[in-house]
Design an enzyme around this catalytic site. Structure first.
Site, PDB file in Angstrom:
ATOM      1  N   HIS A  94     -14.602  -0.776   3.984  1.00  0.00           N
ATOM      2  CA  HIS A  94     -13.405  -0.628   3.149  1.00  0.00           C
ATOM      3  C   HIS A  94     -12.779  -2.019   3.064  1.00  0.00           C
ATOM      4  O   HIS A  94     -12.214  -2.510   4.049  1.00  0.00           O
ATOM      5  CB  HIS A  94     -12.474   0.390   3.812  1.00  0.00           C
ATOM      6  N   LYS A 125      -7.250   3.951  -6.728  1.00  0.00           N
ATOM      7  CA  LYS A 125      -6.528   2.744  -6.338  1.00  0.00           C
ATOM      8  C   LYS A 125      -7.578   1.704  -6.003  1.00  0.00           C
ATOM      9  O   LYS A 125      -8.490   1.970  -5.202  1.00  0.00           O
ATOM     10  CB  LYS A 125      -5.643   3.105  -5.145  1.00  0.00           C
ATOM     11  N   LYS A 155      -8.513  -1.965  -4.453  1.00  0.00           N
ATOM     12  CA  LYS A 155      -7.992  -2.983  -3.547  1.00  0.00           C
ATOM     13  C   LYS A 155      -8.389  -4.352  -4.083  1.00  0.00           C
ATOM     14  O   LYS A 155      -9.594  -4.634  -4.217  1.00  0.00           O
ATOM     15  CB  LYS A 155      -8.574  -2.773  -2.146  1.00  0.00           C
ATOM     16  N   ASP A 194      -3.884  -2.227  -5.535  1.00  0.00           N
ATOM     17  CA  ASP A 194      -3.079  -2.579  -4.358  1.00  0.00           C
ATOM     18  C   ASP A 194      -3.484  -3.983  -3.925  1.00  0.00           C
ATOM     19  O   ASP A 194      -4.644  -4.204  -3.558  1.00  0.00           O
ATOM     20  CB  ASP A 194      -3.322  -1.567  -3.229  1.00  0.00           C
ATOM     21  N   GLU A 202       0.628  -2.260  -6.570  1.00  0.00           N
ATOM     22  CA  GLU A 202       1.283  -1.999  -5.286  1.00  0.00           C
ATOM     23  C   GLU A 202       1.394  -3.292  -4.490  1.00  0.00           C
ATOM     24  O   GLU A 202       0.415  -4.026  -4.344  1.00  0.00           O
ATOM     25  CB  GLU A 202       0.424  -0.960  -4.544  1.00  0.00           C
ATOM     26  N   ASP A 246       5.262  -1.105  -0.825  1.00  0.00           N
ATOM     27  CA  ASP A 246       4.558  -0.469   0.299  1.00  0.00           C
ATOM     28  C   ASP A 246       4.961  -1.148   1.619  1.00  0.00           C
ATOM     29  O   ASP A 246       5.888  -0.680   2.300  1.00  0.00           O
ATOM     30  CB  ASP A 246       3.049  -0.506   0.083  1.00  0.00           C
ATOM     31  N   LYS A 299       5.331   6.256   3.515  1.00  0.00           N
ATOM     32  CA  LYS A 299       4.369   6.532   4.583  1.00  0.00           C
ATOM     33  C   LYS A 299       5.139   7.018   5.801  1.00  0.00           C
ATOM     34  O   LYS A 299       6.105   6.362   6.201  1.00  0.00           O
ATOM     35  CB  LYS A 299       3.596   5.260   4.936  1.00  0.00           C
ATOM     36  N   GLU A 310      -1.959   9.705  -1.794  1.00  0.00           N
ATOM     37  CA  GLU A 310      -3.275   9.116  -1.486  1.00  0.00           C
ATOM     38  C   GLU A 310      -3.710   9.595  -0.103  1.00  0.00           C
ATOM     39  O   GLU A 310      -4.283   8.830   0.659  1.00  0.00           O
ATOM     40  CB  GLU A 310      -3.195   7.590  -1.539  1.00  0.00           C
TER      41      GLU A 310
END
Ligand SMILES: O=C(O)C[C@H]1C=CC(=O)O1
Ligand SMILES: [Mn+2]
Length: 381
Positions: free
Chosen positions: A20, A165, A167, A196, A222, A247, A271, A325
């Site tokens: 990731h 989303k 990255k 993001d 984001e 965020d 979050k 998400e």
């Protein structure tokens, strides 16, 4: 009065299904701190604290979460009335500054315990669920455009996700824009595409980047700039037609107030971990709502326990304009819950049952615990 008589933490390392790739690190495993709180009437609650990429994403790592709970929070809470969660939050916040994910992990277990004793879901303790399921985004972050497109196609085909989303921020702007453009072109109007940047851009790059992203059909960006640079976030929000989401800057209600007060962002990624728990998360939500901002249920790529707790809270929010998400468990190679959270019809479904609505699979916990080797190794050497 059910007094807290045991607080236990367990650190797990669970591999991810693929690398990731974020702007600050590439994850190949997720480290999860599980919390078990036992009360003297025999009832129990479970919680989870999970961060991203050791200490590269933010100020907490799995190890620091465990340490904050074992050495500071647990001793302070021992003997406290388990039904008095507001009192417990006061004790935790007086004992530990910062460390919002550690504070959240233990609070989840307290809500879970209370819900189980009362026989009601945690959502009920926050006024009741207004929806049984929520739209759920997936993050495309393999580091390769063709792989990401194939992944997006498979997700749309399976009706699992139609919000993606991406990255970005690790590569130069030109490469990132080409990557996002290729994905936008491939999925067309079958999905919503967001990015993001995880704080990677300076304001000049962000201005150019956001303008280019808007051209190719991206809906939202984001945290393009550093969390500390609120003025830059506001400058972008003021001038961009793309929605700007806060965020990393949101570390609880006080930050939420700072962001909302001068409208430094259009949307809050809420979050529960970063907010410092469900109670403080609900306050972040209230501030966003009162300021007329959009809301999004964010994740720290948590496993099933914290994901379930977040679902309990977000199910009670009147309007989640940007969905959620909460896909964390799907990024992990293995499921640690006895019964997995359900993902279907582009939505994540609220687990049913008392407390946070989920239970752990003890064999999986045993298998993935970091100290398993230590437990099995011969002692005395
Ligand atoms: O939002 C973040 O910064 C963290 C996280 C959430 C989804 C994902 O892929 O990474
Ligand atoms: Mn983010």
């Amino acid at each position: 009065m059910p007094r807290i008589d045991l607080i236990e933490t367990t650190l797990l390392d669970i591999p991810t299904i693929r690398g990731h790739v974020l702007s600050m690190t590439t994850m190949t495993a997720q480290s999860v701190v599980l919390v078990r709180v036992r009360f003297d009437d025999g009832s129990e609650g479970i919680g989870e604290g999970t961060s991203i990429g050791g200490l590269s994403y933010g100020g907490e790592s799995a190890e620091s979460i465990k340490l904050a709970i074992d050495h500071y929070i647990a001793p302070a809470l021992m003997g406290h009335d388990g039904n008095d969660i507001n009192g417990a939050i006061g004790i935790i916040e007086r004992t530990v500054r910062g460390n919002p994910i550690a504070r959240c992990a233990i609070e989840i277990a307290l809500w879970d315990g209370l819900g189980r004793r009362l026989g009601v879901p945690v959502a009920q303790l926050f006024g009741g669920a207004v929806r049984p399921a929520m739209p759920v985004a997936w993050t495309l972050a393999s580091g390769n455009s063709a792989t990401d497109i194939a992944e997006a196609e498979a997700m749309i085909e399976a009706r699992r996700h139609n919000i993606f989303k991406l990255k970005i921020g690790k590569r130069d702007l030109k490469s990132d824009i080409a990557h996002v453009g290729a994905i936008c072109a491939a999925v067309g109007d079958r999905a919503s595409i967001r990015v993001d940047v995880n704080q990677a851009w300076d304001l000049a790059t962000a201005r150019r980047g956001v303008a280019m992203l808007e051209e190719i059909g991206v809906e939202l960006a984001e945290q393009p700039v550093r969390a500390e640079f609120l003025r830059d976030l506001k400058a972008l929000t003021d001038t961009s037609r793309l929605s700007i989401m806060a965020d990393e800057v949101l570390q609880g209600p006080i930050d939420a107030m700072r962001v909302a007060a001068n409208r430094s962002a259009d949307v809050f990624a809420v979050k529960i971990g970063q907010s410092g728990g469900l109670r403080r998360g609900s306050e972040v939500i209230a501030i966003g709502q009162a300021a007329g901002l959009g809301l999004y249920g964010g994740t720290m790529l948590e496993a099933g326990v914290s994901t379930a707790a977040a679902l309990q809270l977000f199910s009670t929010v009147e309007t989640l304009q940007w969905g959620t998400e909460l896909f964390g468990p799907l990024l992990l190679k293995d499921e640690i819950l006895a019964e997995p959270i359900r993902y279907a019809d582009f939505c994540v479904h609220l687990p049913q049952g008392p407390g946070i609505g989920v239970a752990l699979d003890p064999d999986k916990v045993r298998f993935y615990r970091r100290d398993r080797g230590a437990t099995l190794a011969p002692t005395g050497s």
